[in-house]
Design a protein around this motif. Structure first.
Motif, mmCIF file in Angstrom:
data_model
loop_
_atom_site.group_PDB
_atom_site.id
_atom_site.type_symbol
_atom_site.label_atom_id
_atom_site.label_comp_id
_atom_site.label_asym_id
_atom_site.label_seq_id
_atom_site.Cartn_x
_atom_site.Cartn_y
_atom_site.Cartn_z
ATOM 1 N N GLY A 71 -20.072 10.883 34.936
ATOM 2 C CA GLY A 71 -21.151 10.040 34.444
ATOM 3 C C GLY A 71 -22.328 10.780 33.855
ATOM 4 N N VAL A 72 -22.500 12.060 34.215
ATOM 5 C CA VAL A 72 -23.623 12.831 33.683
ATOM 6 C C VAL A 72 -23.613 12.808 32.161
ATOM 7 N N ILE A 73 -22.436 12.989 31.575
ATOM 8 C CA ILE A 73 -22.320 13.015 30.115
ATOM 9 C C ILE A 73 -21.913 11.652 29.570
ATOM 10 N N GLN A 74 -20.919 11.024 30.209
ATOM 11 C CA GLN A 74 -20.392 9.743 29.709
ATOM 12 C C GLN A 74 -21.477 8.676 29.632
ATOM 13 N N ASP A 75 -22.229 8.475 30.705
ATOM 14 C CA ASP A 75 -23.203 7.407 30.726
ATOM 15 C C ASP A 75 -24.373 7.686 29.785
ATOM 16 N N SER A 76 -24.736 8.963 29.651
ATOM 17 C CA SER A 76 -25.824 9.322 28.743
ATOM 18 C C SER A 76 -25.439 9.045 27.297
ATOM 19 N N THR A 77 -24.202 9.426 26.918
ATOM 20 C CA THR A 77 -23.736 9.171 25.551
ATOM 21 C C THR A 77 -23.599 7.680 25.298
ATOM 22 N N GLU A 78 -23.097 6.969 26.289
ATOM 23 C CA GLU A 78 -22.938 5.518 26.175
ATOM 24 C C GLU A 78 -24.282 4.835 25.913
ATOM 25 N N THR A 79 -25.301 5.221 26.682
ATOM 26 C CA THR A 79 -26.624 4.621 26.519
ATOM 27 C C THR A 79 -27.233 4.964 25.168
ATOM 28 N N ALA A 80 -27.021 6.202 24.714
ATOM 29 C CA ALA A 80 -27.543 6.613 23.405
ATOM 30 C C ALA A 80 -26.947 5.753 22.290
ATOM 31 N N LEU A 81 -25.641 5.487 22.363
ATOM 32 C CA LEU A 81 -24.989 4.641 21.365
ATOM 33 C C LEU A 81 -25.506 3.209 21.459
ATOM 34 N N ASN A 82 -25.550 2.660 22.668
ATOM 35 C CA ASN A 82 -26.001 1.283 22.841
ATOM 36 C C ASN A 82 -27.409 1.072 22.285
ATOM 37 N N SER A 83 -28.331 1.942 22.699
ATOM 38 C CA SER A 83 -29.735 1.735 22.364
ATOM 39 C C SER A 83 -30.030 1.970 20.887
ATOM 40 N N SER A 84 -29.465 3.032 20.312
ATOM 41 C CA SER A 84 -29.726 3.316 18.897
ATOM 42 C C SER A 84 -29.141 2.231 18.001
ATOM 43 N N THR A 85 -28.018 1.645 18.421
ATOM 44 C CA THR A 85 -27.393 0.588 17.637
ATOM 45 C C THR A 85 -28.267 -0.658 17.574
ATOM 46 N N ASP A 86 -29.081 -0.900 18.611
ATOM 47 C CA ASP A 86 -29.994 -2.046 18.578
ATOM 48 C C ASP A 86 -30.902 -1.983 17.350
ATOM 49 N N VAL A 87 -31.447 -0.799 17.078
ATOM 50 C CA VAL A 87 -32.351 -0.629 15.933
ATOM 51 C C VAL A 87 -31.563 -0.662 14.626
ATOM 52 N N VAL A 88 -30.387 -0.031 14.618
ATOM 53 C CA VAL A 88 -29.560 0.006 13.409
ATOM 54 C C VAL A 88 -29.255 -1.399 12.915
ATOM 55 N N PHE A 89 -28.786 -2.265 13.804
ATOM 56 C CA PHE A 89 -28.400 -3.619 13.398
ATOM 57 C C PHE A 89 -29.613 -4.493 13.093
ATOM 58 N N THR A 90 -30.715 -4.277 13.818
ATOM 59 C CA THR A 90 -31.936 -5.014 13.509
ATOM 60 C C THR A 90 -32.437 -4.671 12.109
ATOM 61 N N ALA A 91 -32.420 -3.384 11.774
ATOM 62 C CA ALA A 91 -32.858 -2.947 10.449
ATOM 63 C C ALA A 91 -31.912 -3.433 9.359
ATOM 64 N N ALA A 92 -30.612 -3.444 9.664
ATOM 65 C CA ALA A 92 -29.618 -3.868 8.668
ATOM 66 C C ALA A 92 -29.807 -5.320 8.261
ATOM 67 N N CYS A 93 -30.305 -6.135 9.181
ATOM 68 C CA CYS A 93 -30.500 -7.564 8.892
ATOM 69 C C CYS A 93 -31.917 -7.884 8.429
ATOM 70 N N SER A 94 -32.716 -6.842 8.220
ATOM 71 C CA SER A 94 -34.100 -7.068 7.816
ATOM 72 C C SER A 94 -34.190 -7.459 6.346
ATOM 73 N N ASN A 95 -35.122 -8.357 6.041
ATOM 74 C CA ASN A 95 -35.366 -8.753 4.664
ATOM 75 C C ASN A 95 -36.424 -7.881 3.990
ATOM 76 N N GLU A 96 -37.071 -7.008 4.797
ATOM 77 C CA GLU A 96 -38.096 -6.130 4.259
ATOM 78 C C GLU A 96 -37.502 -4.768 3.909
ATOM 79 N N PRO A 97 -38.085 -4.060 2.949
ATOM 80 C CA PRO A 97 -37.657 -2.689 2.630
ATOM 81 C C PRO A 97 -37.843 -1.776 3.844
ATOM 82 N N ILE A 98 -36.835 -0.963 4.133
ATOM 83 C CA ILE A 98 -36.901 -0.075 5.295
ATOM 84 C C ILE A 98 -37.613 1.214 4.905
ATOM 85 N N LYS A 99 -38.586 1.628 5.722
ATOM 86 C CA LYS A 99 -39.350 2.849 5.459
ATOM 87 C C LYS A 99 -38.705 4.019 6.186
ATOM 88 N N LEU A 100 -37.885 4.782 5.492
ATOM 89 C CA LEU A 100 -37.200 5.927 6.108
ATOM 90 C C LEU A 100 -37.924 7.228 5.782
#
Length: 401
Positions: free
Chosen positions: A372-401
């Protein structure tokens, strides 16, 4: 002392966390007894995260709904659709990878004190019951489904409250965010204690013995992050997805990797969404919701460990059963608690598809805790970063990168 504290605040948090990891390993190698002594830092850090995360979800979601302007466009429906599609494709990818690179487990003694769900009917029943759990009990036990339900109900009830009431809610929300940011700022000390304790107890043998399984888990999660998610973003935006993907992995995924809590990473994701120029009415709801329901990494963990068990026992799996496993893993993952190791408790449910007894399945859960030291950390990184990815993908505003 003030100068030291000031320099600490100005330092790069990720660098400090890496230093804490290295120091934890060194302490464990030199003196296991000293490592167990400093493990109190890890226990305090994890305890603080578990204590504040449910309250944070309750306050953020209820405040976001209560203060939302009438008629404001949130784009929540397409974001939820991406959450569901992404989680299912992650589980399906795990099935394909497991068939292509089968692994076997050396089963150990069952982990004591765990109560996994017994059937899909039990999961659905438990899900519904969790929704109407006593709100105080939900907060105490970290029942995020119950917390989320009461947060939505409270937000709707307060939606037509006075401006003064809404201002108080906003102030409380800001205060809770600052508290979590303060806890995360102490992550280097917590990580030092966690790493020292882990390596003092298991050494490197646990990780080395399941190296192939770890490579399979981490590799599949990277495939989801770098192939599946970009394809979904491209389908939605019709533009190059990788600048957004890499930004989210760097600024959200890395922090989530070390905190191992999607709920505790909510303030980081909210700040990133604001930096990207997204609409607050949307991300103030989608980010806390994603921390509870968007669990692609958990779906990967459940699927791969289940199929590794199946392979170990010599059970043949046909395509329809594999597809059913993907669906079951993706649905179950949405109910995973927001604390470290939550996905492991749903492995017995998936194993039940193949007639594997709870006794054997709980041994697989024990294996999951070892890596779990590595597995759970990688799992959480994927879960959490994807929240922002999908929120930004559905945004109607220009994304400031």
């Amino acid at each position: 002392m003030e100068r030291l504290v000031s320099r600490y605040k100005e330092s790069n948090l990720i660098v400090l966390i890496l230093m804490g990891m290295v120091l934890g390993v060194v302490i464990a190698l030199i003196s296991p007894s000293a490592a167990m002594a400093v493990s109190i830092l890890g226990k305090l850090f994890v305890g603080a995260l578990k204590a504040v995360a449910p309250v944070l979800v309750l306050v953020l979601v209820s405040t976001a709904i209560a203060t939302k302007e009438v008629g404001a466009q949130t784009n929540i429906k397409p974001i939820i659709a991406l959450y569901a599609i992404g989680t299912f494709l992650a589980a399906l990818s795990a099935v394909v990878v497991s068939f292509s690179f089968p692994v076997s487990l050396v089963l150990v003694n069952p982990e004591a004190g765990l109560t996994p769900p017994q059937s899909i009917v039990g999961v659905i029943k438990g899900f519904v019951v969790s929704m109407v759990d006593n709100p105080i009990n939900a907060l105490l036990k970290g029942n995020y489904i119950g917390v989320l339900t009461w947060a939505v109900a409270g937000g709707i009830a307060l939606h037509h409250s006075s401006k003064e009431t809404k201002k108080v809610l906003k102030d409380v929300s800001d205060a809770m965010t600052k508290i979590v940011q303060g806890v995360i700022a102490l992550a280097p000390f917590g990580i030092l204690g966690l790493v020292a304790e882990t390596f003092a107890e298991t050494g490197f043998n646990a990780l080395l013995g399941y190296g192939k399984l770890l490579v399979l888990l981490v590799g599949t999660m990277l495939f989801v992050a770098l192939v599946i998610n970009p394809l979904l973003v491209f389908f939605k935006t019709k533009s190059n997805p990788y600048p957004l993907i890499f930004t989210c992995l760097k600024e959200s995924g890395v922090t989530a990797f070390f905190t191992r809590s999607s709920a505790a990473n909510i303030p980081v994701n909210m700040a990133l969404c604001k930096k990207l120029g997204l609409h607050e009415d949307t991300y103030s709801i989608s980010i806390p919701l994603g921390a509870t329901a968007n669990m692609a990494g958990a779906a990967v963990t459940i699927t791969i460990l289940t199929l590794a068990t199946v392979n170990t026992l010599g059970i043949s799996v046909d395509l329809p059963t594999a597809l059913l496993l993907s669906l079951l893993a993706s649905v179950s993952a949405a109910g995973v608690s927001g604390v470290a190791g939550g996905s492991l408790l749903l492995i017995p449910l998936a194993c039940g598809l193949f007639g594997i007894s709870d006794e054997v399945a709980m041994q697989v859960v024990a294996v999951g805790f070892l890596i779990g030291v590595i597995q759970d950390s990688t799992e959480t990184a994927l879960n959490s970063s994807t929240d922002v990815v999908f929120t930004a993908a559905c945004s109607n505003e220009p994304i400031k990168l």
